[in-house]
Design an enzyme around this catalytic site. Structure first.
Site, PDB file in Angstrom:
ATOM      1  N   PRO A  12       0.803  -1.228   0.000  1.00 52.20           N
ATOM      2  CA  PRO A  12       0.000   0.000   0.000  1.00 52.20           C
ATOM      3  C   PRO A  12       0.835   1.277   0.000  1.00 52.20           C
ATOM      4  O   PRO A  12       0.459   2.279  -0.603  1.00 52.20           O
ATOM      5  CB  PRO A  12      -0.838  -0.128   1.274  1.00 52.20           C
ATOM      6  CG  PRO A  12      -0.987  -1.606   1.469  1.00 52.20           C
ATOM      7  CD  PRO A  12       0.313  -2.192   1.012  1.00 52.20           C
TER       8      PRO A  12
ATOM      9  N   ALA B 204       4.278   1.220  -0.814  1.00 56.15           N
ATOM     10  CA  ALA B 204       5.520   0.954  -1.551  1.00 56.15           C
ATOM     11  C   ALA B 204       5.154   0.426  -2.927  1.00 56.15           C
ATOM     12  O   ALA B 204       5.004  -0.780  -3.122  1.00 56.15           O
ATOM     13  CB  ALA B 204       6.396  -0.043  -0.801  1.00 56.15           C
TER      14      ALA B 204
ATOM     15  N   GLU C 137      10.899  -8.827 -16.337  1.00 57.91           N
ATOM     16  CA  GLU C 137       9.464  -8.550 -16.420  1.00 57.91           C
ATOM     17  C   GLU C 137       9.174  -7.472 -17.458  1.00 57.91           C
ATOM     18  O   GLU C 137       8.298  -7.634 -18.321  1.00 57.91           O
ATOM     19  CB  GLU C 137       8.929  -8.108 -15.058  1.00 57.91           C
ATOM     20  CG  GLU C 137       7.467  -7.666 -15.084  1.00 57.91           C
ATOM     21  CD  GLU C 137       7.006  -7.027 -13.783  1.00 57.91           C
ATOM     22  OE1 GLU C 137       5.796  -6.791 -13.650  1.00 57.91           O
ATOM     23  OE2 GLU C 137       7.856  -6.760 -12.908  1.00 57.91           O
TER      24      GLU C 137
ATOM     25  N   GLN D 140      -7.854  10.114 -46.746  1.00 60.57           N
ATOM     26  CA  GLN D 140      -6.471  10.313 -46.331  1.00 60.57           C
ATOM     27  C   GLN D 140      -6.302  10.328 -44.813  1.00 60.57           C
ATOM     28  O   GLN D 140      -5.286   9.852 -44.285  1.00 60.57           O
ATOM     29  CB  GLN D 140      -5.924  11.608 -46.931  1.00 60.57           C
ATOM     30  CG  GLN D 140      -5.701  11.504 -48.426  1.00 60.57           C
ATOM     31  CD  GLN D 140      -5.069  12.748 -49.010  1.00 60.57           C
ATOM     32  OE1 GLN D 140      -4.896  13.747 -48.323  1.00 60.57           O
ATOM     33  NE2 GLN D 140      -4.729  12.698 -50.284  1.00 60.57           N
TER      34      GLN D 140
ATOM     35  N   GLU E 266       6.736   7.012 -15.794  1.00 63.92           N
ATOM     36  CA  GLU E 266       7.609   8.068 -15.260  1.00 63.92           C
ATOM     37  C   GLU E 266       8.870   7.471 -14.642  1.00 63.92           C
ATOM     38  O   GLU E 266       9.990   7.965 -14.866  1.00 63.92           O
ATOM     39  CB  GLU E 266       6.842   8.895 -14.217  1.00 63.92           C
ATOM     40  CG  GLU E 266       5.729   9.765 -14.789  1.00 63.92           C
ATOM     41  CD  GLU E 266       4.444   8.994 -15.084  1.00 63.92           C
ATOM     42  OE1 GLU E 266       3.518   9.589 -15.658  1.00 63.92           O
ATOM     43  OE2 GLU E 266       4.356   7.786 -14.741  1.00 63.92           O
TER      44      GLU E 266
END
Length: 391
Positions: free
Chosen positions: A136, A138, A250, A287, A375
C-alpha cells in the site's frame, strides 16, 4: 503438447519461432477467443484454460526441459504473450506473472530442492504463480517495504500486506519480498516462497479494475506466516538482487503484450477500412484514415524493434535496465494511443462493447502503470545514459 512442435531445448531459429507462434495462435483462437469477452464482463479467471496452457507447454517456455519446460529464451516467451494479448491482454498478463515473475524467477534463483518441489506444478498449470512485491505504501519505490520476516533459529515469521498483486487471489505459489534486516535498507531484503495453504496467509480482497479484467488482482495478508529457512529464495538479505533482475526481465517480456495489442488494432483497422463505405467510397480511401493506419503501423514496428533489443539485452545481462524500460514505456503508451485510434477508425462500432477494441484500450492503460510507471521507467533510462552521480 501443442507448444512441443518446438523441440525442448531447440535453438530459436526463425523456423522454430514461426512454429511456436503458429501453435500459440492456434491455441488462442480455438480456446481463448470464445471466452475472452466473458473474462472481461464477469472478471472471470479461466482456471481450466490456464491449466490447459500448461498441459500444452505454454507456461514453461524459458525453463529447462529437466523441470518440464522447453528451455527456450525470452524471445520465445514474448512470442506466446504477444499472441495471447491479441485476444486477451488480461490472460497474457496472468501468464506473464506466472511464467516469468514466478516460475522463471524461481528457476533462476531457487535451490535444486525448490526447483524440484515447485516448478513441475507451475509448468503444468496445476498451480498458479504470482510475485508479491507492491505494498500500500511501496509501489514504484519497490525497496520501501514494510513487510517483515523475522528469523528465529531456522525459521522465519512473515508479517505484512501486499497490494495490487497480479494472480494474487488465485495463486498457489508466491514469491514474496520482505525486510529481514530493516536497518540495512535495500541490503536487508529477502525473497521467500510462500504456499497458499501456509497458515497465516490470506487474500483480504480482490480488486475491481478498469481493465485487465479476468486477470485477478488482490490484496494479500501475511499474519505470522511461519516459513522454514528452506523457503528463502536466494541468500538472506540479498533479495534486492533477485528483485531487480526479475523486474528487468518482467519489463522486457511484458512489452510483448502492448505489441500484441497494436498488432490486433492494426489488423482490425485495415480490415474495416477496406470494407466500410461512406459517401460512396471505402473509408480506406480517405487520407485521414490512411494516416491513422500508417501511424498504427509505425507504432507497431517501432515497438517490435525496441522489444527485440530488450529481449536480447536481458538474455545476456539481466541487470541492464535501459533497453527493457524503454521497450515497455514506448510500447505501452503506443498501445493506449493505438487502441483509441483504432476505435476512431471504426467509429460507433468501435465504441461498442461487443467490439474488442474498447476492451483493448482499457487493458492497454495498465501497462503504463505496472512494472514501474512510465515516469519511473523514464528515470531509469535517463540515469543509465547519464551515468553515476545523477541518481
Amino acid at each position: 503438447m501443442d507448444a512441443a512442435v518446438i523441440a525442448p531445448g531447440a535453438a530459436e531459429s526463425e523456423e522454430a519461432t514461426a512454429s511456436l507462434r503458429e501453435a500459440a495462435r492456434r491455441f488462442v483462437r480455438t480456446h481463448l477467443a470464445p471466452v475472452a469477452d466473458r473474462m472481461d464482463r464477469e472478471d472471470w479467471f479461466p482456471r481450466e484454460l490456464f491449466r490447459r496452457l500448461g498441459e500444452d507447454g505454454f507456461l514453461g517456455i524459458s525453463v529447462p526441459e529437466a523441470f518440464g519446460g522447453l528451455g527456450l529464451g525470452y524471445a520465445a516467451q514474448a512470442v506466446v504473450l504477444e499472441e495471447i494479448a491479441r485476444v486477451s491482454p488480461a490472460l497474457a498478463l496472468s501468464v506473464g506473472a506466472h511464467s516469468n515473475l514466478c516460475a522463471d524467477n524461481l528457476y533462476r534463483n531457487g535451490s535444486e530442492a525448490q526447483r524440484r518441489e515447485f516448478l513441475p506444478d507451475l509448468l503444468r498449470g496445476a498451480a498458479v504463480g504470482a510475485l508479491a512485491l507492491t505494498e500500500p505504501d511501496a509501489g514504484s519505490d519497490a525497496v520501501a517495504l514494510r513487510t517483515r520476516a523475522e528469523r528465529s533459529g531456522r525459521r522465519f515469521r512473515l508479517n505484512g500486506t501486499k497490494q495490487f498483486i497480479t494472480n494474487g487471489p488465485v495463486a498457489d505459489t508466491l514469491i514474496v519480498y520482505a525486510k529481514t534486516a530493516p536497518e540495512r535498507g535495500s541490503r536487508g531484503i529477502s525473497a521467500f516462497v510462500v504456499r497458499r495453504d501456509d497458515a497465516g496467509f490470506s487474500v483480504s480482497r480482490s480488486l475491481d479494475k478498469m481493465g485487465m479484467r479476468g486477470s485477478p488482482t488482490g490484496e494479500l495478508l501475511f499474519r505470522d506466516v511461519e516459513l522454514p529457512e528452506e523457503r528463502l529464495l536466494g541468500r538472506e538479505h540479498e533479495g534486492v538482487e533477485v528483485m531487480m533482475g526479475g523486474l528487468n526481465v518482467e519489463r522486457a517480456v511484458l512489452a510483448a503484450i502492448p505489441v500484441g495489442i497494436l498488432a490486433e488494432c492494426l489488423e482490425r483497422s485495415v480490415a474495416y477500412a477496406r470494407q466500410r463505405e461512406q459517401f460512396g467510397k471505402k473509408i480506406g480511401s480517405f487520407q485521414l484514415i490512411q494516416e491513422k493506419i500508417a501511424n498504427l503501423y509505425f507504432a507497431l514496428q517501432c515497438s517490435r524493434l525496441l522489444l527485440g533489443e530488450a529481449l536480447r539485452s536481458v538474455q545476456s545481462d539481466k541487470r541492464g535496465m535501459r533497453a527493457s524500460a524503454a521497450a515497455l514505456t514506448y510500447a505501452s503508451e503506443a498501445s493506449t494511443r493505438g487502441a483509441l485510434e483504432a476505435i476512431q477508425v471504426m467509429g460507433g462500432y468501435g465504441y461498442m462493447r461487443d467490439c474488442p477494441l474498447e476492451r483493448l484500450a482499457r487493458d492497454a492503460k495498465l501497462l503504463e502503470i505496472g512494472a514501474g510507471t512510465s515516469e519511473i521507467r523514464r528515470l531509469l533510462v535517463a540515469r543509465e545514459l547519464l551515468g553515476p552521480g545523477f541518481e
